[in-house]
Enzyme design. Structure first.
Site, PDB file in Angstrom:
ATOM      1  CB  SER A  93     148.157  45.360  60.331  1.00  0.00           C
ATOM      2  OG  SER A  93     147.144  44.828  61.162  1.00  0.00           O
ATOM      3  CG  HIS A 107     153.905  49.065  61.697  1.00  0.00           C
ATOM      4  ND1 HIS A 107     154.083  49.841  60.559  1.00  0.00           N
ATOM      5  CD2 HIS A 107     152.595  48.740  61.719  1.00  0.00           C
ATOM      6  CE1 HIS A 107     152.930  49.978  59.940  1.00  0.00           C
ATOM      7  NE2 HIS A 107     152.012  49.330  60.617  1.00  0.00           N
ATOM      8  CG  ASN A 109     150.076  48.465  56.991  1.00  0.00           C
ATOM      9  OD1 ASN A 109     149.396  48.666  55.981  1.00  0.00           O
ATOM     10  ND2 ASN A 109     150.755  49.419  57.602  1.00  0.00           N
ATOM     11  CG  HIS A 176     151.835  65.172  69.806  1.00  0.00           C
ATOM     12  ND1 HIS A 176     151.577  64.201  68.869  1.00  0.00           N
ATOM     13  CD2 HIS A 176     152.154  64.514  70.948  1.00  0.00           C
ATOM     14  CE1 HIS A 176     151.722  63.008  69.414  1.00  0.00           C
ATOM     15  NE2 HIS A 176     152.071  63.159  70.668  1.00  0.00           N
TER      16      HIS A 176
END
Length: 305
Positions: A93, A107, A109, A176
């Site tokens: 990762s 990012h 992974n 959220h």
């Protein structure tokens, strides 16, 4: 079925080295600190972190392999059939946080999981992907990122890219905030069909595509001039990254609940970040464009540049 765990481990360790070499070459100044570690209850890993480089403020690339007799709740909540099995999980990762706000955070992974129980067939799968989080959008960069993702998927079926692109858009979403983390990429999980060889090959294709997807974008944007305004916006938007990783990310939850190494699990967090109460970008600005245009799921392959 021949499940070659050693081949997966060797690939992942070599991938970590390859990606670190590519990041170091792009940065041109700093080298990765190498930190080998052991897990008391089984396994260990190698964490590599580059800090305060010429291009990258922080880059972390982690290899881990953990095993044990009992799975954490994050793994069995949706897979009750895994209860009572021993497990082995391994993966690479990484998260890259650049200095320049015009260079996106990235990012990636790739991982493998297997759970076994005497007298039962093993349960195994591959998972992973990569996604891009720009602070200042660029259509050319978004298109390149997704074109590279599609090339990784194309040998595995004509609908592969669309399926895993959509899954990425849905997964890297902050409920959220009612907004995506970035412009997406690929996300897949629980992949164990049609057989081990094919699923392993797909994971390798995704892992091998990260550098070709990301480094050209970095090289194009790393020398773009910026000031305090752009830096402050970058630090604010990094807050979204923190929120997602601590609230939703499956890998973070699994690592913490399985007794993983906290420093390695949380290396994905940016070194500097801020939050502003009730921030709203000014209409018509590049900051507003990020929200109004880029943080919307799109068919980036066919987007006009």
């Amino acid at each position: 079925m021949n499940i070659d765990i050693d081949a997966v481990r060797n690939y992942l360790m070599n991938l970590q080295t390859k990606i670190c070499n590519g990041i170091e070459q792009c940065d041109g100044q700093q080298k990765f600190l190498v930190d080998d570690w052991d897990r008391e209850t089984g396994g260990g890993g190698r964490t590599r972190v580059l800090t305060d480089g010429a291009v990258f403020e922080q880059a972390g690339v982690n290899f881990s392999e953990v095993f044990g007799d009992n799975l954490p709740g994050s793994a069995t909540a949706h897979r009750p059939e895994l209860s009572g099995r021993n497990f082995r999980a391994m993966g690479v990762s990484l998260v890259i946080h650049p200095h320049n706000p015009y260079v996106p955070t990235s990012h990636a992974n790739v991982r493998f999981f297997i759970a076994e129980k005497e007298g039962c067939d093993p349960v195994w799968w591959f998972g992973g992907g990569f996604d891009l989080t720009p602070y200042y959008g660029n259509r050319e960069d978004c298109k390149h990122w997704h074109q590279t993702a599609k090339l990784a998927c194309d040998p595995f079926g004509e609908n592969s890219y669309d399926k895993y692109k959509t899954w990425c858009d849905e997964y890297f979403f902050l409920k959220h905030r009612n907004e995506p983390r970035g412009i997406g990429g690929l996300f897949f999980d629980d992949l164990n069909t049609p057989d081990f060889k094919t699923a392993f090959a797909f994971m390798q294709s995704v892992g091998d595509s990260f550098l070709p997807a990301y480094i050209p974008i970095v090289n194009k944007r790393k020398d773009t001039e910026y000031g305090e305004r752009e830096r402050n916006f970058q630090l604010y938007r990094r807050g979204r990254y923190v929120e997602f990783n601590l609230v939703y990310d499956r890998g973070t939850l699994f690592g913490l609940q399985s007794g993983g190494r906290t420093e390695s699990i949380l290396m994905s967090l940016p070194p500097v970040v801020n939050w502003k109460y009730s921030y709203q970008p000014e209409s018509g600005t590049a900051e507003a464009e990020l929200y109004d245009f880029y943080l919307k799921p799109k068919d980036w392959i066919n987007e006009q540049t």
